[in-house]
Scaffold this motif. Structure first.
Motif, short mmCIF file in Angstrom:
data_model
loop_
_atom_site.label_atom_id
_atom_site.label_comp_id
_atom_site.label_asym_id
_atom_site.label_seq_id
_atom_site.Cartn_x
_atom_site.Cartn_y
_atom_site.Cartn_z
N ALA B 31 -10.38 -7.48 12.54
CA ALA B 31 -9.98 -7.53 11.18
C ALA B 31 -10.81 -8.31 10.59
O ALA B 31 -10.91 -8.15 9.47
CB ALA B 31 -8.31 -8.23 10.25
N ASN B 51 -10.46 -2.77 0.01
CA ASN B 51 -9.52 -3.16 0.68
C ASN B 51 -10.09 -2.66 2.48
O ASN B 51 -11.03 -1.83 2.14
CB ASN B 51 -8.55 -2.16 0.67
CG ASN B 51 -7.92 -2.31 -0.76
OD1 ASN B 51 -7.58 -3.75 -1.14
ND2 ASN B 51 -7.72 -1.59 -1.44
N GLY B 52 -9.18 -4.26 3.20
CA GLY B 52 -9.50 -3.81 3.98
C GLY B 52 -11.29 -4.43 4.66
O GLY B 52 -11.07 -4.45 6.14
N SER B 56 -7.88 -11.03 2.68
CA SER B 56 -6.46 -10.96 2.73
C SER B 56 -6.51 -11.98 3.89
O SER B 56 -5.38 -13.30 4.23
CB SER B 56 -5.46 -9.60 2.72
OG SER B 56 -5.24 -9.89 1.61
N THR B 57 -6.87 -11.13 5.23
CA THR B 57 -6.16 -12.14 6.02
C THR B 57 -7.70 -13.63 6.51
O THR B 57 -6.95 -14.04 6.65
CB THR B 57 -7.60 -11.57 7.76
OG1 THR B 57 -6.88 -9.71 7.75
CG2 THR B 57 -7.46 -11.96 9.11
N GLN B 98 -0.78 -12.54 -3.72
CA GLN B 98 -1.05 -11.65 -4.62
C GLN B 98 0.27 -10.87 -5.17
O GLN B 98 0.73 -10.83 -6.29
CB GLN B 98 -1.99 -9.95 -4.17
CG GLN B 98 -1.81 -9.28 -4.90
CD GLN B 98 -2.41 -7.96 -3.80
OE1 GLN B 98 -2.98 -8.27 -2.77
NE2 GLN B 98 -2.86 -6.52 -4.04
N SER B 411 0.28 1.59 8.84
CA SER B 411 -1.31 1.57 9.52
C SER B 411 -2.90 1.56 8.61
O SER B 411 -3.99 0.97 9.09
CB SER B 411 -1.73 2.21 10.79
OG SER B 411 -1.67 3.41 10.81
N LEU B 412 -2.34 2.00 7.69
CA LEU B 412 -3.71 2.35 6.43
C LEU B 412 -4.41 1.38 6.00
O LEU B 412 -2.90 0.87 5.15
CB LEU B 412 -3.03 4.00 5.76
CG LEU B 412 -3.02 4.46 6.75
CD1 LEU B 412 -2.92 6.46 5.65
CD2 LEU B 412 -3.88 5.14 7.44
N GLY B 414 -4.99 0.47 2.16
CA GLY B 414 -4.34 0.63 0.39
C GLY B 414 -5.29 1.36 -0.50
O GLY B 414 -3.90 2.30 -0.83
N GLN B 417 -3.52 4.76 1.49
CA GLN B 417 -2.01 4.95 1.72
C GLN B 417 -2.36 5.59 -0.16
O GLN B 417 -1.24 6.33 -0.56
CB GLN B 417 -1.94 4.08 1.28
CG GLN B 417 -1.02 2.92 2.82
CD GLN B 417 -0.76 1.78 2.51
OE1 GLN B 417 -0.08 1.19 0.95
NE2 GLN B 417 -0.45 1.09 3.63
#
Lengths: 344, 513
Positions: B31, B51-52, B56-57, B98, B411-412, B414, B417
């Motif tokens: 990540a 995203n990804g 966030s991590t 969030q 697992s996807l 945002g 998704q």
């Protein structure tokens, strides 16, 4: 929610994989462990004859558990199955004793197939009341089925005045023999009750895995709002699972009263809890959307083989209760391990 | 740096917290792959990234929720390890998530003091808590009574409560993860004023937002992440929007332009549609009429509460109308169920994909095929082969990045998704697709892909597309026509040559600059 990926640890390394296999197949390994332990402790435990006897005990809980699985997959709960089982047995017994029609001055003795059919309809009817209350009147499943638990039990007691119908064997002269067939007969050495369980399990397993209804059920249990917006008839699905649960309970009632050739109004008391335990031990999530028939069957066998094993080695009934409780809590503990925080 | 100091006299530029080679691995998934950056006292540091990308991590590591696999966090120059979020909080670091983390059944005061009640010998000092809450609300210029239950507040006001809660903790480092996503323009202004006040008092802010322009307004430093790595890092004075986007995505791109599709007969006609307000008085959608042709793309712009979501949910059959009609190719579908409308060719991609779009317990493939089960059911049973075909076509069409249909939906990322939710509805072969905020919470690269997909489908299949957005930039992309909603009515209509200012003015939004 942007990084859902990162909140779900993926396993790596071979030692982790063994742990994962043990965790995912826990109900199976638990069953194997139970069989090994009791086989060591008792010489009579490990025999085909004993397994078949234990399986016919499991059949009752197994049938209830399959119905319960459907309800739990939908995110609900059905507390009324034990009472429905009792009521079904009593109604079957009542029909076997003959229905007196005073106006015509005759007593009707319906044949066994009609008794079976009517009893199953009764189970479906009880389930339908639950389902409609929950799906259309927004009564919480816990409360609706709790109410039905009392009502069905009360009706069973009223019908028999608290007594038990005995001698359900029928009479050849009246053409209604054969009720004990379900409980006593065997096909190829296997008790009919076990065969009934296997048939129901296979059918429900197929429905869950390979039909639109099965997919609807998993979807609406996983996220009802999303399912609804995808065109899933969520209310129909909800009513259906309670109807199916009622039918399973009625079948279980028939098998039990046939095994005993008697039908008592208190039969099946607290069986709903055993059924829930079997489903949970089988890895289903009480929040809905996760679980399968294979797991639930394993769960039912774990409970059945454990309690019968304890009887065989002569452990007191009180200890059996303690063991069963511990197994249930352990199972839920492992469920939350498997599903992690996303399982809530 | 001199420019910065001129703007913010309180800023000293001193580093209070920094990350050194911070990496986080989840099994095989990396990540974060070694990130370095500093947080300066009294300044705003914004994290940009798709995203990804690992934002966030990184936030979770800084706020003590997650421990890094390797690397160090330095606080005032000293290495620290947090045992948990509470440990970080005790050291003056708080985070505004969030997703709101409020108890809806409790009132504003109790939410703000949740877990850190002012305790005295005789129990909780509610009067003092109420006084502090009132002062905080005054500071945030929000007229909320401390005793109002949080569930009665609008989403934007709930966000304010969340912010107030972090302010109450008197943190010296405040991490804000998408704090403006639910705020109105005027509330955003107040938030920025609060941020300025805080930084003047020496509080450091770490800010994350998908609204790049908005973030640029408030930030002092920009840190850009891509695929778990830091790709760029610069003070505000040296950068602009294009610089951020270039470093985020790694290439230049735009959100597209209206496709040259052949427009057919009106596919969707909404006539005098009325939807009552859930509170019982007034209408959220007020005699609204809209006609969309086959192959046409219409963008509906409006502020929160303009009635966009209600209009779409009503058209899709989720909400009941109190008047008017919804027609599909001239046929009234107002009385049909959601399933029947999908069958007829009218589908909705909902705003909140976690709550209304995805079934988290199912796989990517099962989610994609959920709305078109009938297409692969042969008699009583579903056909695995036919289902696989449906899933594979969908994955290809909407370009979902996944290990295959069997991967869990969680697992996807945002953006992927969101593509699954869109792909699920497109798999039903609709004639009209309504998308409520399709770009919400997804990164700019995924946004561009979603818009491209919609433009292509509109052109190739003659699909009528209606999407809503709260970002003006997204109105002026693939839409042939822009409809501005205000208080349940259509306030204005523009073609794709309109300017941002015109659109914003028509929505009743104050144009600030």
């Amino acid at each position: 929610m942007a990084d859902i990926t990162t909140s779900k640890p993926t396993t790596g390394g071979s030692s982790m994989n063994i742990g994962k296999i043990l965790l995912e197949g826990r109900a199976f390994f638990a069953l194997v462990a139970i069989i090994i332990v009791f086989s060591i402790l008792s010489p009579v435990y490990f025999s085909v004859g004993n397994f078949l006897i234990m399986s016919s005990h499991v059949a009752i809980f197994g049938l209830l558990a399959i119905g319960m699985l459907l309800v739990i997959l939908n995110g609900g709960i059905d507390l009324s199955v034990g009472s429905t089982l009792g009521l079904s047995g009593v109604v079957a017994g009542y029909l076997m004793q003959g229905v007196e029609i005073p106006a015509a001055g005759v007593i009707l003795y319906p044949p066994v197939w009609a008794v079976v059919l009517l009893t199953i309809c009764l189970g479906a009817f009880v389930g339908a009341i639950n389902g409609v209350l929950i799906a259309f009147f927004n009564v919480p499943a816990f409360v609706a089925t709790l109410g039905m638990l009392y009502v069905a039990r009360g009706v069973a007691l009223l019908m028999t005045n608290g007594l038990t119908y005995n001698n359900l064997g029928g009479d050849a002269a009246l053409g209604n023999t054969g009720f004990d067939w379900l409980g006593f007969n065997r096909i190829g050495g296997v008790p009919i009750g076990v065969i009934v369980l296997a048939l129901v399990a296979l059918t429900v397993g197929l429905v869950l895995a390979r039909t639109a209804f099965g997919r609807w059920l998993y979807a609406s249990g996983g996220n009802e709002r999303a399912a609804e917006l995808s065109g899933v008839p969520t209310r129909k699905v909800k009513v259906s699972v309670y109807v199916l649960s009622g039918i399973c309970a009625a079948i279980a009632g028939l098998v039990l009263s046939s095994q005993l050739t008697s039908a008592g109004p208190t039969a099946g008391t607290t069986y709903e809890l055993t059924a829930i335990a079997a489903v949970v031990i089988g890895g289903a999530a009480l929040t809905g959307g996760r679980g399968n028939v294979r797991g639930t069957m394993l769960g039912a066998f774990v409970i059945g083989f454990l309690s019968d094993g304890l009887v065989i080695i002569g452990v007191s009934a009180y200890w059996q209760t303690v063991f069963t409780g511990a197994v249930i809590v352990l199972a839920v503990l492992l469920n939350s391990l498997q599903y992690g925080r996303t399982g809530r | 740096m001199t420019v910065q100091q001129a703007i913010r006299p309180g800023a000293t530029g001193e580093v209070v917290m920094s990350a050194r080679h911070v990496a986080k691995h989840y099994g095989a998934v990396k990540a974060l792959k070694g990130v370095n950056f500093d947080i300066h006292r009294g300044q705003v540091t914004t994290l940009f990234g798709e995203n990804g990308a690992g934002k966030s991590t990184l936030m979770k590591i800084l706020s003590g929720i997650v421990t890094p696999t390797s690397g160090q966090i330095l606080l005032d120059g000293q290495p620290v390890t947090f045992s948990g979020a509470n440990d970080a909080l005790a050291q003056g670091i708080s985070i505004i998530h969030q997703e709101l983390a409020l108890a809806p059944n409790l009132n504003v005061r109790d939410n703000i003091f949740m877990g850190r009640e002012i305790r005295t010998a005789r129990g909780v000092d509610f009067a003092e808590e109420e006084r502090v809450t009132r002062a905080l609300m005054e500071e945030l210029e929000e007229d909320i009574d401390p005793l109002t239950p949080v569930e009665e507040l609008r989403l934007g006001q709930q966000q304010i409560v969340e912010i107030a809660r972090a302010l109450q903790a008197r943190s010296r480092i405040l991490i804000m993860d998408e704090p403006t996503s639910a705020l109105s323009a005027s509330e955003v202004e107040v938030l920025f004023k609060v941020i300025n006040d805080l930084t003047a008092k020496g509080v450091s802010i770490v800010y994350i937002s998908h609204h790049l322009e908005e973030a640029l307004e408030v930030t002092d430093h920009a840190v850009v992440l891509r695929d778990g790595e830091m790709t760029a890092w610069a003070p505000r004075a040296e950068i602009d929007l294009e610089w951020i986007v270039r470093n985020m995505v790694g290439e230049n791109f735009d959100l597209g332009s209206p496709p040259e599709s052949e427009m057919g007969a009106p596919a969707l006609s909404i006539e005098e549609l009325c939807v009552p307000d859930p509170s019982g008085h007034g209408l959220v959608v007020d005699h609204m009429s809209l006609s969309v042709k086959a192959g046409e793309i219409v963008c509906i712009y409006g502020l929160m509460g303009a009635g966009r979501t209600e209009m779409m949910e009503c058209a899709a059959g989720r909400l009941a109308a109190s008047g008017g009609a919804v027609r599909l190719h001239g046929q009234d579908v107002s009385r049909l169920s959601i399933a029947q409308r999908i069958e007829a060719g009218l589908v909705l991609v909902p705003e909140d994909r976690q709550r209304d779009g995805l079934v988290q317990t199912m796989t990517v493939g099962q989610n994609l095929s959920l709305a078109s089960i009938g297409a692969f059911t042969r008699g009583l049973f579903t056909s695995r082969k036919a289902e696989r075909a449906v899933i594979e076509t969908s994955i290809r069409e909407v370009t979902v990045k996944t290990d295959g249909g069997g991967a869990m939906i969680g697992s996807l990322s945002g953006g992927n998704q969101q593509k699954v939710v869109i792909g699920k509805m497109l798999a039903t072969r609709p004639e009209v697709i309504l998308l409520d905020e399709p770009s919400r919470g997804i990164d700019i690269g995924a946004k561009a892909e979603v818009f491209k997909l919609l433009a292509e489908t509109a052109k190739q299949r003659g699909l009528a597309v209606v999407y809503t957005t709260s970002e003006v930039g997204e109105c002026l992309s693939i839409a042939h026509r822009i409809v501005v909603m205000h208080r349940g009515r259509i306030a204005a209509e523009f073609d794709h040559t309109a300017t941002k200012e015109q659109i914003m003015a028509a929505s009743g939004e104050a144009v600030h600059h």
